[in-house]
Design an enzyme around this catalytic site. Structure first.
Site, short mmCIF file in Angstrom:
data_model
loop_
_atom_site.label_atom_id
_atom_site.label_comp_id
_atom_site.label_asym_id
_atom_site.label_seq_id
_atom_site.Cartn_x
_atom_site.Cartn_y
_atom_site.Cartn_z
N SER A 89 51.24 62.05 8.31
CA SER A 89 50.31 61.50 9.31
C SER A 89 50.09 62.49 10.44
CB SER A 89 50.91 60.22 9.89
OG SER A 89 50.21 59.82 11.04
N TYR B 249 58.25 56.42 14.05
CA TYR B 249 57.25 56.73 13.01
C TYR B 249 56.86 58.21 13.10
CZ TYR B 249 52.89 56.46 10.32
OH TYR B 249 51.89 56.66 9.40
N1 LIG Z 1 46.61 53.86 7.75
C1 LIG Z 1 46.74 54.87 8.56
O1 LIG Z 1 46.11 54.94 9.63
C2 LIG Z 1 47.63 56.04 8.19
C3 LIG Z 1 47.49 57.22 8.93
C4 LIG Z 1 48.30 58.29 8.62
C5 LIG Z 1 49.22 58.21 7.59
N2 LIG Z 1 49.34 57.04 6.90
C6 LIG Z 1 50.36 57.02 5.85
O2 LIG Z 1 49.76 56.75 4.61
C7 LIG Z 1 50.67 56.07 3.76
C8 LIG Z 1 49.97 54.82 3.23
O3 LIG Z 1 49.68 53.99 4.34
P1 LIG Z 1 48.60 52.82 4.29
O4 LIG Z 1 47.88 52.85 5.57
O5 LIG Z 1 47.87 52.85 3.01
O6 LIG Z 1 49.61 51.56 4.38
P2 LIG Z 1 49.64 50.21 3.55
O7 LIG Z 1 50.66 49.37 4.26
O8 LIG Z 1 48.28 49.67 3.37
O9 LIG Z 1 50.20 50.69 2.13
C9 LIG Z 1 51.50 51.18 1.97
C10 LIG Z 1 52.02 50.69 0.65
O10 LIG Z 1 53.34 51.25 0.46
C11 LIG Z 1 54.17 50.24 -0.06
N3 LIG Z 1 55.55 50.56 0.31
C12 LIG Z 1 56.04 50.78 1.56
N4 LIG Z 1 57.36 51.02 1.48
C13 LIG Z 1 57.71 50.93 0.18
C14 LIG Z 1 58.93 51.07 -0.54
N5 LIG Z 1 60.09 51.30 0.09
N6 LIG Z 1 58.92 50.94 -1.88
C15 LIG Z 1 57.77 50.67 -2.55
N7 LIG Z 1 56.58 50.52 -1.92
C16 LIG Z 1 56.55 50.65 -0.58
C17 LIG Z 1 53.69 48.95 0.57
O11 LIG Z 1 54.08 47.80 -0.18
C18 LIG Z 1 52.18 49.16 0.59
O12 LIG Z 1 51.57 48.65 -0.58
C19 LIG Z 1 51.90 55.78 4.60
O13 LIG Z 1 52.87 56.76 4.35
C20 LIG Z 1 51.40 55.91 6.03
O14 LIG Z 1 52.40 56.29 6.91
C21 LIG Z 1 48.57 55.95 7.17
#
Ligand SMILES: NC(=O)c1ccc[n+]([C@@H]2O[C@H](COP(=O)([O-])OP(=O)(O)OC[C@H]3O[C@@H](n4cnc5c(N)ncnc54)[C@H](O)[C@@H]3O)[C@@H](O)[C@H]2O)c1
Length: 261
Positions: free
Chosen positions: A142, A155
């Site tokens: 991120s 985070y």
């Molecule tokens: N959405 C944002 O703004 C954003 C920005 C930067 C980075 N990210 C990163 O992108 C990645 C995806 O985020 P997102 O926004 O799609 O979130 P999200 O919550 O929509 O999806 C994350 C998925 O990961 C799964 N998950 C989490 N921990 C787990 C575990 N221990 N075992 C199995 N499954 C697990 C959850 O069940 C979920 O389906 C993350 O690493 C997040 O930090 C997101």
């Protein structure tokens, strides 16, 4: 670009960015092994991918913070396909805390377990398989890894650590023919805040605020992250390892803008 006959494993495939990444790889003809702890979300992603790729998509419902489950799931993928070419790690959670919070250690343990420790274990289990296939890893980090935030202290720290972990692994595995890269995503309107306990209203307000703050005045689309992940996993990027690529609507520039103002 095609991933025909390539085996791609996506973690966190049941929602948001991981879902978009899985769908994009399905469009690019990859054979998919999708993992998430959320069975319903995973099923939906797999159904969409199967329609697009017209091949069976394998899934595993597993909490990847569990060391033994990680080993089991990776071994199953190897058994099923005989190889793994690409691993994209999208798992991650976001929890708010501050350094004055008496419960910070609880939040720290939970976030680090899901955002870093799990990926250390996955990498540890999958590295020998990727050496065999001369494959690659893409970790979804991120822009928070390079920004500072009071409430997202843990985070941000987990993502900064993920960046450095990815680079150290890239260094060790490069002579063995395995590439490792990281994507710094800016804000994408997914379920991540709701999954962290926010109400729909608060989550929507946070995405609205993020959009206004972004220098490009737009949120990042999950598809944009998916396109970059596919590029980094493809032969077009065969000279790229240990790199940190941003797709963040200019978020990484915000600090400089603040100083000027
Ligand atoms: N959405 C944002 O703004 C954003 C920005 C930067 C980075 N990210 C990163 O992108 C990645 C995806 O985020 P997102 O926004 O799609 O979130 P999200 O919550 O929509 O999806 C994350 C998925 O990961 C799964 N998950 C989490 N921990 C787990 C575990 N221990 N075992 C199995 N499954 C697990 C959850 O069940 C979920 O389906 C993350 O690493 C997040 O930090 C997101």
């Amino acid at each position: 670009m095609t991933f025909l006959n390539k085996i791609v494993l996506v973690t966190g495939a049941g929602s948001g960015i991981g879902e978009a990444i899985s769908i994009n790889f399905a469009k690019l003809s990859a054979r998919l092994y999708l993992i998430d702890k959320n069975g319903d979300g995973l099923k939906k992603t797999a159904e969409v991918c199967e329609k697009l790729s017209r091949t069976k998509v394998f899934t595993a419902v597993a909490d990847l913070a569990d060391d033994d489950l990680v080993e089991k799931v990776i071994n199953n993928a190897k058994k099923e396909f005989g190889r793994i070419d690409v691993v994209v790690n999208c798992i991650g959670i976001c929890k708010r805390t501050t350094i004055l919070d008496p419960n910070i250690i609880q939040v720290y343990d939970e976030v680090m377990k899901n955002n870093l420790r799990s990926i250390v274990r996955i990498t540890n289990c999958v590295a020998p398989i990727l050496i065999e296939s001369q494959g690659c890893l893409v970790n979804i980090s991120s822009v928070s890894a390079v920004l500072t935030s009071k409430e997202l202290i843990v985070y941000c720290t987990s993502k900064a650590a993920l960046n450095h972990f990815s680079k150290c692994v890239a260094l060790e595995l490069a002579p063995k023919g395995v590439r490792v890269n990281c994507i710094l995503s800016g804000p994408v309107a997914t379920n991540i805040l709701i999954n962290a306990g926010s109400s729909k209203e608060d989550s929507d307000a946070a995405w609205k605020g993020a959009k206004e703050l972004a220098p490009l005045k737009q949120l990042v689309k999950a598809d944009e992250v998916a396109e970059l992940a596919a590029f980094l996993a493809s032969d077009k990027a065969k000279g790229v390892t240990g790199s940190i690529y941003s797709v963040d609507s200019g978020y990484g520039l915000i600090g400089c803008q603040d100083i000027r103002n």
